[in-house]
Design a protein around this motif. Structure first.
Motif, short mmCIF file in Angstrom:
data_model
loop_
_atom_site.label_atom_id
_atom_site.label_comp_id
_atom_site.label_asym_id
_atom_site.label_seq_id
_atom_site.Cartn_x
_atom_site.Cartn_y
_atom_site.Cartn_z
N PRO A 1 0.83 -1.20 0.00
CA PRO A 1 0.00 0.00 0.00
C PRO A 1 0.88 1.26 0.00
O PRO A 1 2.01 1.24 0.50
CB PRO A 1 -0.79 -0.10 1.31
CG PRO A 1 -0.71 -1.53 1.71
CD PRO A 1 0.58 -2.05 1.17
N MET A 2 0.36 2.33 -0.56
CA MET A 2 1.12 3.58 -0.65
C MET A 2 1.61 4.03 0.72
O MET A 2 2.74 4.52 0.85
CB MET A 2 0.27 4.68 -1.29
CG MET A 2 1.03 5.97 -1.52
SD MET A 2 2.45 5.80 -2.62
CE MET A 2 1.63 5.69 -4.18
N SER A 3 0.81 3.83 1.77
CA SER A 3 1.22 4.25 3.11
C SER A 3 2.47 3.48 3.56
O SER A 3 3.37 4.05 4.17
CB SER A 3 0.09 4.05 4.12
OG SER A 3 -0.31 2.69 4.16
N ASP A 4 2.54 2.19 3.23
CA ASP A 4 3.72 1.38 3.58
C ASP A 4 4.94 1.82 2.78
O ASP A 4 6.05 1.88 3.31
CB ASP A 4 3.46 -0.11 3.36
CG ASP A 4 2.47 -0.69 4.35
OD1 ASP A 4 2.15 -0.01 5.35
OD2 ASP A 4 2.01 -1.82 4.13
N ARG A 5 4.73 2.10 1.49
CA ARG A 5 5.86 2.57 0.67
C ARG A 5 6.38 3.90 1.17
O ARG A 5 7.58 4.12 1.23
CB ARG A 5 5.44 2.67 -0.80
CG ARG A 5 5.32 1.30 -1.44
CD ARG A 5 5.02 1.42 -2.90
NE ARG A 5 3.56 1.48 -3.04
CZ ARG A 5 2.92 1.81 -4.13
NH1 ARG A 5 3.58 2.14 -5.22
NH2 ARG A 5 1.61 1.82 -4.17
N ASN A 6 5.46 4.79 1.56
CA ASN A 6 5.87 6.10 2.08
C ASN A 6 6.61 5.95 3.40
O ASN A 6 7.57 6.68 3.66
CB ASN A 6 4.67 7.02 2.24
CG ASN A 6 4.15 7.51 0.92
OD1 ASN A 6 4.86 7.54 -0.08
ND2 ASN A 6 2.89 7.90 0.89
N LEU A 7 6.17 5.03 4.26
CA LEU A 7 6.85 4.80 5.54
C LEU A 7 8.27 4.32 5.28
O LEU A 7 9.22 4.82 5.88
CB LEU A 7 6.09 3.78 6.38
CG LEU A 7 6.73 3.38 7.70
CD1 LEU A 7 6.94 4.60 8.61
CD2 LEU A 7 5.89 2.33 8.40
N ARG A 8 8.43 3.37 4.39
CA ARG A 8 9.77 2.87 4.06
C ARG A 8 10.64 3.99 3.50
O ARG A 8 11.81 4.10 3.84
CB ARG A 8 9.68 1.70 3.08
CG ARG A 8 9.12 0.46 3.75
CD ARG A 8 8.90 -0.67 2.76
NE ARG A 8 8.14 -1.74 3.37
CZ ARG A 8 8.58 -2.97 3.54
NH1 ARG A 8 9.76 -3.33 3.10
NH2 ARG A 8 7.81 -3.87 4.11
N LYS A 9 10.04 4.81 2.65
CA LYS A 9 10.80 5.93 2.08
C LYS A 9 11.23 6.91 3.18
O LYS A 9 12.36 7.38 3.19
CB LYS A 9 9.96 6.64 1.02
CG LYS A 9 10.69 7.74 0.31
CD LYS A 9 9.84 8.38 -0.77
CE LYS A 9 10.60 9.48 -1.46
NZ LYS A 9 9.80 10.12 -2.52
N SER A 10 10.33 7.20 4.11
CA SER A 10 10.66 8.16 5.18
C SER A 10 11.75 7.63 6.11
O SER A 10 12.48 8.41 6.72
CB SER A 10 9.41 8.51 6.00
OG SER A 10 9.00 7.42 6.80
#
Length: 100
Positions: free
Chosen positions: A39-48
């Motif tokens: 999910p986009m939220s998981d990808r964004n968390l990994r990116k952050s």
């Protein structure tokens, strides 16, 4: 006549696949999770957290982190920082903490 349809997802998958060939070990990391299917939220968390599929530091990797829990194989597991999401033991992020 067949017309090739290029979507953002297919382009990203192509880039990720090409990077896996170049990096070699990235293929193993990708077998533990599929970044494109997260999910986009998981990808964004990994990116952050500056997540990388293959650690460049020989002293630090997810396999040696307190937040990592091995699953069926020692090379794959889950991470508490990613809400139990899949990671490879060879991956790394900024939240790495040595196991006690």
């Amino acid at each position: 006549m067949l017309e090739a349809k290029c979507t953002r997802r297919s382009f990203v998958n192509l880039l990720v696949g090409g990077a896996g060939i170049v990096l070699g070990n990235t293929a193993l990391a990708e077998s533990c999770f599929d970044m494109a299917k997260l999910p986009m939220s998981d990808r964004n968390l990994r990116k952050s957290l500056n997540f990388i599929a293959v650690s460049t530091d020989s002293q630090k990797s997810c396999g040696g982190c307190a937040f990592f829990k091995a699953t069926q194989t020692a090379s794959c597991g889950t991470c508490m920082m990613f809400s139990g999401g899949g990671v490879a033991a060879e991956s790394l992020c900024d939240s790495w903490v040595a196991k006690a």
